[in-house]
Scaffold this active site. Structure first.
Site, PDB file in Angstrom:
ATOM      1  N   TYR A 158       0.823  -1.211   0.000  1.00 25.84           N
ATOM      2  CA  TYR A 158       0.000   0.000   0.000  1.00 25.84           C
ATOM      3  C   TYR A 158       0.860   1.266   0.000  1.00 25.84           C
ATOM      4  O   TYR A 158       0.436   2.303  -0.508  1.00 25.84           O
ATOM      5  CB  TYR A 158      -0.893   0.045   1.246  1.00 25.84           C
ATOM      6  CG  TYR A 158      -2.202  -0.696   1.148  1.00 25.84           C
ATOM      7  CD1 TYR A 158      -2.242  -2.058   0.856  1.00 25.84           C
ATOM      8  CD2 TYR A 158      -3.401  -0.033   1.371  1.00 25.84           C
ATOM      9  CE1 TYR A 158      -3.447  -2.734   0.790  1.00 25.84           C
ATOM     10  CE2 TYR A 158      -4.607  -0.700   1.303  1.00 25.84           C
ATOM     11  CZ  TYR A 158      -4.627  -2.054   1.013  1.00 25.84           C
ATOM     12  OH  TYR A 158      -5.821  -2.715   0.954  1.00 25.84           O
TER      13      TYR A 158
ATOM     14  N   LYS B 272       2.997 -15.264   1.597  1.00 25.02           N
ATOM     15  CA  LYS B 272       3.266 -16.007   0.359  1.00 25.02           C
ATOM     16  C   LYS B 272       4.780 -16.225   0.309  1.00 25.02           C
ATOM     17  O   LYS B 272       5.474 -15.729  -0.590  1.00 25.02           O
ATOM     18  CB  LYS B 272       2.779 -15.220  -0.875  1.00 25.02           C
ATOM     19  CG  LYS B 272       1.315 -15.397  -1.201  1.00 25.02           C
ATOM     20  CD  LYS B 272       0.914 -16.803  -1.648  1.00 25.02           C
ATOM     21  CE  LYS B 272       1.307 -17.088  -3.077  1.00 25.02           C
ATOM     22  NZ  LYS B 272       0.861 -18.455  -3.492  1.00 25.02           N
TER      23      LYS B 272
ATOM     24  N   ASP C 293      -3.115 -18.162  -0.193  1.00 25.79           N
ATOM     25  CA  ASP C 293      -4.130 -18.817  -1.029  1.00 25.79           C
ATOM     26  C   ASP C 293      -4.803 -19.958  -0.273  1.00 25.79           C
ATOM     27  O   ASP C 293      -6.023 -20.112  -0.290  1.00 25.79           O
ATOM     28  CB  ASP C 293      -3.541 -19.281  -2.371  1.00 25.79           C
ATOM     29  CG  ASP C 293      -2.208 -20.006  -2.253  1.00 25.79           C
ATOM     30  OD1 ASP C 293      -1.677 -20.102  -1.130  1.00 25.79           O
ATOM     31  OD2 ASP C 293      -1.696 -20.488  -3.284  1.00 25.79           O
TER      32      ASP C 293
ATOM     33  N   ASP D 287      -6.266  -7.185   4.249  1.00 27.11           N
ATOM     34  CA  ASP D 287      -7.420  -6.519   3.638  1.00 27.11           C
ATOM     35  C   ASP D 287      -8.336  -7.552   2.984  1.00 27.11           C
ATOM     36  O   ASP D 287      -9.548  -7.581   3.211  1.00 27.11           O
ATOM     37  CB  ASP D 287      -6.928  -5.515   2.598  1.00 27.11           C
ATOM     38  CG  ASP D 287      -8.070  -4.813   1.901  1.00 27.11           C
ATOM     39  OD1 ASP D 287      -8.987  -4.345   2.604  1.00 27.11           O
ATOM     40  OD2 ASP D 287      -8.062  -4.738   0.656  1.00 27.11           O
TER      41      ASP D 287
ATOM     42  N   ASP E 270     -12.320  -9.252   4.402  1.00 25.74           N
ATOM     43  CA  ASP E 270     -13.587  -9.176   3.655  1.00 25.74           C
ATOM     44  C   ASP E 270     -14.160 -10.581   3.468  1.00 25.74           C
ATOM     45  O   ASP E 270     -15.360 -10.809   3.627  1.00 25.74           O
ATOM     46  CB  ASP E 270     -13.374  -8.538   2.265  1.00 25.74           C
ATOM     47  CG  ASP E 270     -13.648  -7.047   2.256  1.00 25.74           C
ATOM     48  OD1 ASP E 270     -13.443  -6.411   3.307  1.00 25.74           O
ATOM     49  OD2 ASP E 270     -14.058  -6.506   1.205  1.00 25.74           O
TER      50      ASP E 270
HETATM   51  C1  IPM Z   1     -10.304  -1.149   4.168  1.00 27.94           C
HETATM   52  C2  IPM Z   1     -10.554  -0.570   2.808  1.00 27.94           C
HETATM   53  C3  IPM Z   1      -9.380   0.300   2.415  1.00 27.94           C
HETATM   54  C4  IPM Z   1      -8.141  -0.569   2.397  1.00 27.94           C
HETATM   55  C5  IPM Z   1      -9.558   1.048   1.100  1.00 27.94           C
HETATM   56  C6  IPM Z   1     -10.827   1.852   1.070  1.00 27.94           C
HETATM   57  C7  IPM Z   1      -8.365   1.902   0.774  1.00 27.94           C
HETATM   58  O1  IPM Z   1     -10.788  -1.574   1.877  1.00 27.94           O
HETATM   59  O2  IPM Z   1     -10.226  -0.373   5.135  1.00 27.94           O
HETATM   60  O3  IPM Z   1     -10.196  -2.364   4.291  1.00 27.94           O
HETATM   61  O4  IPM Z   1      -7.867  -1.232   1.373  1.00 27.94           O
HETATM   62  O5  IPM Z   1      -7.427  -0.595   3.388  1.00 27.94           O
HETATM   63 MN    MN Z   2     -10.821  -3.568   2.712  1.00 23.37          MN
END
Ligand code: IPM
Ligand code: MN
Length: 352
Positions: free
Chosen positions: A141, A186, A219, A243, A247
Site C-alpha cells: 500500500y 506467500k 491462497d 485486507d 472481507d
Molecule cells: C479497508 C478498505 C481500504 C483498504 C480502502 C478503502 C483503501 O478496503 O479499510 O479495508 O484497502 O485498506
Molecule cells: Mn478492505
C-alpha cells in the site's frame, strides 16, 4: 471520565451510521457518568468538496488532539474518477500513516442469531471467533508506485522492526484468547513474506514461548477460512493479505455490516471504523446496519479509554437486540427495521 473523541462521518452511509454511534455513546455517558466531547471533522469525499483535500489540516489537528477517532466510511462514485487529483481513499491511507495506527484489529465472530444470514453452510459456523491483526501502514500500500500509460509498478517493503511490532500486538491478543497465531504470507513467492515468516518465528520463540504459531500461505488461508474457520484464533497478516482475508471472513458473520475494527498506535490511541464501505447505493434510505460502527465504538471504549464494562454493555445490547429478532435489511430481507430504529433499540438496552 472525560475524554475527547473526533468523529469523521465521511461519505455515503457514513453520516447515518455515525449518528447512531453518537446515540450509543450518549447513552453510555449518561448511564455510567462519563463526559465525552464529540468533535465532528471533515474527511473523505465531503472534505475534498469543501477543502480540496480528503484529510485537511483542521481534521489532522482534531484527530491528533483526541483520545480516539471514530470513522464512518469514505468514498463514492462522485470521487472515483481515476484521473482525479485526489481520492477519498488517499485520505484514509494518509490518515493511517500520519497517525501511526499500524495495528488493525478486525474481530470476526458468528452470532447464533444470525446463523442463517451467512452464505456458508451452518455446520461450519459454530462458535467462530477470529481476531485478525492486519499490518496497516506498510507493505505494498505504501511502497513506491509508478503509473505510466503502458507500465505500472507497486513496491512491497517490510522491515524487521515493522514485522516485530505487529507480531507483538498479535501475541498479546493471543495470550488473552486461545494462544494461537496463524501468520499468513506467500513465502513461496515473495521476499517480504520470507522475512515475515522468519521474523515472526524468531520473535515469538524469544518472547512468547507459550504461543502456538502456524504459518499458512495466503491462497490456502482463503480456503481454510471457509472450510474450518473454528481452527483460527488470531490471524496475523500484512496489509494486502489482511485486507482481502477480512472481507472474505466477514461472510462467516453473515453481514459485513456487523463488523467493527480498531486501528491502533502504541499509546492506546486508535481510529475505529466499521469494515463496511460507504454503500452509496443505499445512502439516505435508512437501510444501513449501524452495528458495525456501534461495535467499533465499543472497541474504542475498551482499547483507547480502558472502559471495559461500558464496552461490554454495548456488546451485550447488540446481542440482546438480535435476540429480540430486531434486524436491519442486510440481516433479514422480509422483516427489518431502519438504521435509526436499530440504533434506538440498542440505546434503549443500555439505558434500561
Ligand atoms: C479497508 C478498505 C481500504 C483498504 C480502502 C478503502 C483503501 O478496503 O479499510 O479495508 O484497502 O485498506
Ligand atoms: Mn478492505
Amino acid at each position: 471520565m472525560k475524554s475527547e473523541i473526533t468523529l469523521l462521518p465521511g461519505d455515503g452511509i457514513g453520516p447515518e451510521v455515525t449518528n447512531e454511534a453518537v446515540k450509543i455513546l450518549k447513552a453510555i455517558e449518561k448511564e455510567f457518568g462519563h463526559s465525552f466531547a464529540l468533535n465532528h471533522a471533515l474527511f473523505g469525499g465531503i472534505a475534498i468538496d469543501k477543502t480540496g483535500s480528503p484529510y485537511p489540516q483542521e481534521t489532522q489537528d482534531l484527530c491528533k488532539q483526541a483520545d480516539a477517532v471514530l470513522l464512518g466510511a469514505v468514498g463514492g462514485p462522485k470521487w472515483s474518477d481515476p484521473t482525479a487529483k485526489t481520492r477519498p481513499e488517499k485520505g484514509l491511507l494518509d490518515m493511517r500513516s500520519d497517525l501511526g495506527v499500524y495495528a488493525n484489529l478486525r474481530h470476526i465472530r458468528t452470532y447464533p442469531q444470525l446463523i442463517n444470514c451467512s452464505p456458508i453452510k451452518n455446520d461450519y459456523l459454530d462458535d467462530i471467533d477470529i481476531m485478525f491483526v492486519r499490518e496497516l501502514i506498510g507493505g505494498i500500500y505504501f511502497g513506491d508506485k509508478v503509473r505510466l500509460d503502458d507500465y505500472a509498478k507497486d513496491v512491497c517493503e517490510y522491515s524487521t522492526s515493522e514485522i516485530q511490532r505487529i507480531t507483538k500486538v498479535a501475541a498479546n491478543l493471543a495470550q488473552q484468547r486461545r494462544g494461537k497465531i496463524t501468520s499468513v504470507d506467500k513465502a513461496n513467492v515473495m521476499a517480504t513474506s520470507q522475512l515475515w515468516r522468519s521474523v515472526t518465528t524468531d520473535y515469538l520463540e524469544t518472547n512468547y514461548k507459550n504461543i502456538e504459531l502456524e504459518h499458512m500461505l495466503a491462497d490456502a488461508a482463503t480456503m481454510h477460512l471457509l472450510t474450518r474457520p473454528e481452527d483460527f484464533d488470531v490471524v496475523l497478516a500484512d496489509n494486502l493479505f489482511g485486507d482481502i482475508l477480512t472481507d472474505e471472513a466477514s461472510l462467516l458473520t453473515g453481514s459485513i455490516g456487523m463488523i467493527p475494527s480498531a486501528s491502533m498506535s502504541d499509546d492506546n490511541f486508535g481510529v475505529y471504523e466499521p469494515i463496511h464501505g460507504s454503500a452509496p447505493d443505499i445512502q439516505g434510505k435508512e437501510l444501513a446496519n449501524p452495528c458495525g460502527i456501534i461495535l467499533s465504538a465499543s472497541m474504542l471504549l475498551r482499547h483507547s479509554l480502558g472502559l471495559k464494562e461500558e464496552a461490554s454493555a454495548i456488546d451485550n445490547a447488540v446481542e440482546s437486540v438480535l435476540d429480540d429478532g430486531i434486524f436491519t435489511v442486510d440481516l433479514s430481507k422480509e422483516n427489518f427495521v431502519s438504521t435509526v430504529a436499530m440504533g434506538n433499540a440498542i440505546a434503549s438496552k443500555i439505558s434500561s
